[in-house]
Structures are given as C-alpha cells and as structure tokens.
Design a protein around this motif. Sequence first.
Motif, short mmCIF file in Angstrom:
data_model
loop_
_atom_site.label_atom_id
_atom_site.label_comp_id
_atom_site.label_asym_id
_atom_site.label_seq_id
_atom_site.Cartn_x
_atom_site.Cartn_y
_atom_site.Cartn_z
N ILE A 183 0.80 -1.23 0.00
CA ILE A 183 0.00 0.00 0.00
C ILE A 183 0.83 1.28 0.00
N VAL A 184 1.98 1.28 0.68
CA VAL A 184 2.76 2.51 0.83
C VAL A 184 3.18 3.12 -0.51
N PRO A 185 3.60 2.34 -1.53
CA PRO A 185 3.94 2.98 -2.82
C PRO A 185 2.79 3.80 -3.40
N SER A 186 1.56 3.32 -3.27
CA SER A 186 0.40 4.08 -3.76
C SER A 186 0.21 5.36 -2.95
N PHE A 187 0.42 5.28 -1.64
CA PHE A 187 0.32 6.47 -0.78
C PHE A 187 1.38 7.50 -1.16
N ASN A 188 2.59 7.04 -1.44
CA ASN A 188 3.66 7.96 -1.86
C ASN A 188 3.29 8.69 -3.14
N SER A 189 2.73 7.95 -4.09
CA SER A 189 2.32 8.57 -5.36
C SER A 189 1.20 9.58 -5.15
N LEU A 190 0.26 9.28 -4.25
CA LEU A 190 -0.87 10.17 -4.00
C LEU A 190 -0.44 11.45 -3.30
N MET A 191 0.42 11.34 -2.29
CA MET A 191 0.78 12.48 -1.45
C MET A 191 2.08 13.17 -1.87
N GLY A 192 2.81 12.58 -2.84
CA GLY A 192 4.06 13.18 -3.27
C GLY A 192 5.14 13.13 -2.21
N VAL A 193 5.20 12.03 -1.48
CA VAL A 193 6.21 11.85 -0.43
C VAL A 193 7.03 10.61 -0.75
N ASN A 194 7.98 10.31 0.11
CA ASN A 194 8.85 9.15 -0.12
C ASN A 194 8.99 8.36 1.18
N LEU A 195 7.87 7.78 1.62
CA LEU A 195 7.90 6.97 2.84
C LEU A 195 8.46 5.60 2.52
N SER A 196 9.16 5.03 3.46
CA SER A 196 9.71 3.69 3.27
C SER A 196 8.60 2.66 3.29
N ALA A 197 8.65 1.71 2.35
CA ALA A 197 7.67 0.63 2.31
C ALA A 197 8.12 -0.56 3.14
N SER A 198 9.24 -0.41 3.83
CA SER A 198 9.77 -1.48 4.68
C SER A 198 9.73 -1.06 6.14
N TRP A 227 11.40 -2.50 8.42
CA TRP A 227 12.69 -2.77 9.06
C TRP A 227 13.76 -1.76 8.66
N GLN A 228 13.49 -0.91 7.67
CA GLN A 228 14.53 -0.02 7.16
C GLN A 228 14.95 1.04 8.18
N ASN A 229 14.00 1.57 8.91
CA ASN A 229 14.30 2.60 9.91
C ASN A 229 14.14 2.00 11.31
N PRO A 230 15.24 1.71 12.01
CA PRO A 230 15.13 1.08 13.34
C PRO A 230 14.30 1.90 14.32
N GLN A 231 14.40 3.22 14.25
CA GLN A 231 13.65 4.07 15.17
C GLN A 231 12.14 3.89 14.98
N THR A 232 11.69 3.89 13.72
CA THR A 232 10.27 3.69 13.44
C THR A 232 9.84 2.29 13.81
N PHE A 233 10.68 1.31 13.54
CA PHE A 233 10.35 -0.08 13.87
C PHE A 233 10.10 -0.25 15.37
N PHE A 234 11.03 0.25 16.19
CA PHE A 234 10.87 0.10 17.64
C PHE A 234 9.69 0.94 18.15
N LEU A 235 9.40 2.04 17.48
CA LEU A 235 8.25 2.85 17.86
C LEU A 235 6.95 2.09 17.61
N ILE A 236 6.86 1.41 16.46
CA ILE A 236 5.67 0.61 16.14
C ILE A 236 5.54 -0.57 17.09
N VAL A 237 6.66 -1.23 17.38
CA VAL A 237 6.63 -2.36 18.32
C VAL A 237 6.21 -1.88 19.71
N GLY A 238 6.76 -0.75 20.13
CA GLY A 238 6.36 -0.19 21.43
C GLY A 238 4.89 0.17 21.47
N LEU A 239 4.40 0.73 20.35
CA LEU A 239 2.98 1.08 20.26
C LEU A 239 2.11 -0.16 20.33
N ALA A 240 2.54 -1.25 19.68
CA ALA A 240 1.79 -2.51 19.73
C ALA A 240 1.74 -3.05 21.17
#
Length: 487
Positions: free
Chosen positions: A356-371, A373-386
């Motif tokens: 889904i993220v590639p479609s969101f990037n195209s819609l909003m004109g941004v470059n969010l990672s579709a992975s 695991w790519q950004n450890p900070q975001t990964f641990f934030l999502i795990v902490g949120l879970a």
Amino acid sequence: MISTGLKIAFRGFLRNRFFTTFNLLSLVGGLFVAFVAIGYIGFENSYDEFHENSENIYRVGWTYRSQDYSILGFENGADDKQLNVVTGLKKIPGVENVAQFITSDNLEFIEWGDKRVQEKGFLTTNTPLEFASLFTWSPLMGSFTDFGKDFNKVLLTKSTAFKIFGGVMNNSSEIIGQVINIGQENYKVAAVIEDVPMNSHFDFTLALSNPRIDYWGSRVYMGVADNISYDEVELRMNQAMAKINPSVVKDPLYKEHFLQPLEDIHLKSNILYELKTPGNYSFIYLIGGFAVFILIITLFNYANFTLAIKSKQGKSIGIKKAMGAKSFAVARQFILEGVLLALLAVPILALLLALIVPSFNSLMGVNLSASLWQNPQTFFLIVGLAIVLGVLASIAPALFLSTKNALSLFNQKLKDNRFEHFSIRKYLVVSQFVILISITSVSYFVIQQMDFIENKDVGYKKKGCYMRIRHPKNRIFFKNVLDKFLG
C-alpha cells in the motif's frame, strides 16, 4: 512460567479463531495508520536536513510592495552586477559562504555524440564552487571541486546521466570529462550525483556553471558561522544593503531583506516564486489527529472483544483460582495474551506496507519507506505502540475478572455481567461510534469545503471577454496570445 503462559495463549487464540482474526485485522489496520502518520510527519519535518550544517544555511529574501520574494533581482542584468550582491554578502561578518542560482523547467535537448535526449529541471549557477560546497549532494563519480574550478561544467544527476550515457554508467572514465551540448553550448561533465532527494525544497536534473545567469534575478543562499545568530547577520545585512545594492534601497517600495532558515522553508514559508509547493501544518495536524482517533478506536475494539472472549471463560478462570492461582497471575496471563496478539500483528503489517505505501507515496508526493525494518527508530516505535495497545486492551478484563473470587466465577454468567450502573462493553462500543461519527462529520465538512472552492464561480468568463485594440495587427497578435494561453 513464560513458556507455559505462551502455550495457554496460543491455545486460546486457536480456540477463538474468529475473535483472534478480527482482533488481528483491527490491530494491523490501527498500526498501519500509525506507521503512515509517523512516516508522513517525519518526512514533512525532514526537508533539507540531509545537507551538512543545514541549521547554518539560510535563504535570502526581500520585501517589496508589501510582498515577500524568494528571488533577488539583478540591477540592469549586467554580468558584473550579478555578482555584486554575492560579493557584498560575503563581506558581512559571520557569513562564510554565499551561492546563487536559478532553476528552469523549460525542455532542452542534450546531445552527446549521436545521442539526443530531451530533459528539463535545469539549475544554473554563476557561483559553482560555493554551490557545491554550501549544499551536500551524494557523489557517485567525479569531483565537486572540478565542478567549481571553472565555468561551462555540468553536474549530472544519476537518472539524467543514465538517459545520456546508458550502458557506460558503471565506468566513470567514460563519463567524467565528456563534453555534452546543451542549448547550443558545450559543457564538460564534472560529476554525477544521486538524484536530488524528495525532501529537498528545490529539485534539478543537472546543474550548469555559467558566468552569467540569463534571468532577471537569482536565488541566494548563505552559510553562517556557528558562533553567531542569524538575527544578527540579518541586521548587518540590511545595514550593508545600501552599499551592496543602492538602487533597491532607494526605491520607496522597498522595505527590507530577510533570512529564512533552510530547514524552515518547506513548512514555514509561502512567499512568491517558491520552487516547490510548500508544506502545510494543517495536513500534519489532520493526519496526526486521524491516526490518534483510529488508534483509540482500535484500542476500544480490541478491549471490547478481549473482554467478550474472557467473559466466556469464567469457569476455567474459577478453576485456576480454586487451585490456588493468585489474582496477579491471572491478570498477568491476560496481559501476556494481549501483548502477544499485538506483536503478531507486526509481521502482518510489514507485508501490508509493501503493498500500500507505494500508492500512498504517489498520492501524497512523499517518499515513505515501504519497509518496516529499514528505519530502526520507526520499527521500535511501532513495536512499542503494539505493546502499549496490548497492555491497555488487557487492563479491563484483567481488573474485571482477576479480582473476582472463585465461587462468583462459577455462579455468575459473566458474559451477561454488568456493573450496577453501566456496562463496560456498551461503553466501549458507544465510544467507538462517537469517534467514528466525529471523524465522518469532519471529513464530510472538509470535502464539502474543498468541493466549494474548486467549483466556485470566480466571475471570469472566457466567452465574451474582449480587449479593445485599435490596430488590426495588434488585434491578431493578442488574439493568438489569448488563444494560446486560454486554449
């Protein structure tokens, strides 16, 4: 102890497949919205931070006719006058570097040997050394120093270099030093860089070094020393402007020059002739608020279904307590199951992001990672949120069921159990509906406002719009111009 708790948890998940599946889907949806919101907000706030010392780089603007401009005008367009402002700004105490350039979206032909390609997004600078040293680009081959040594050099981005040179991209000796023709002028390839990141407030496909900028003005940027505030530099700049550009200062419509921090341009600047559509804090607040509401709905939904499942297990809980299980142990098992199910949603989320993220990037004109695991900070934030969602969703059944004695667990139908004045599950369901109705109402209002703005009759009518021009030749000329621009 933990292994036994995990076995009990997995048996419970398999025994209640429907509730488990529904809870998993709900958690994945909530975590997906949270990931997108975190990524979008982080991307919008990361503009131009990839430049080294970006906190010390500023754009020079000026106020004229009560309007703020991002382009500084040249005096009469003479070649020597084009560098007057740059030279004058460099002399201000605290200023370390000054560069100026323009960009153009006009299509131009690029010729190399028998190959001819068309490209746009050209950047032209008459301060190439300062441009290469002030801004930070990712080099692939060649030298920024070579680009700044002389004029008629070109700095290619990777995608443009591939269009021109194709199969020899892996051999720098066959690219660097090559002469290409652009707009009937020859340029020597000095370097190839990675494509300009999307979180840059200006783009270009290639940068040209020319002794003259063929435009009425330029974009001027300066690097300021660490030990001085930009407010002080701004004051000194306005004091020195009478010598730097006296004709502008004497103009009664002129007010002042000002500095804009590079990192603030995307979100905090919306002046004339911006290079990109500026960001909008309203979108950040909207997406952030929407994510919070969705997470609250996810939490309530998860807690509601968890309470429903556990309320059906009154007798099994009663047996555990009769055999000596403490209230704390029962509550701990509930929380363990809640956290475990929330963590199981994380790998499913990782698969969903890739779709889904590639479609969101195209819609909003941004470059969010579709992975994930790519950004450890975001990964641990999502795990902490879970984990937080799992704990909070398990608190209600843990407090409600673990504190009851064994006899009451056998005698009462817990699925019909209510507090004296209200039902926890009814409260959770009603809260979900209130939040959903609120989000729907706000979304409907925003859509209606956008539709009104897009379809508002501004009073201009192409048909019947005439200009009184006496001379027949002038009439034909203006008719052709209007037909061209108005279709």
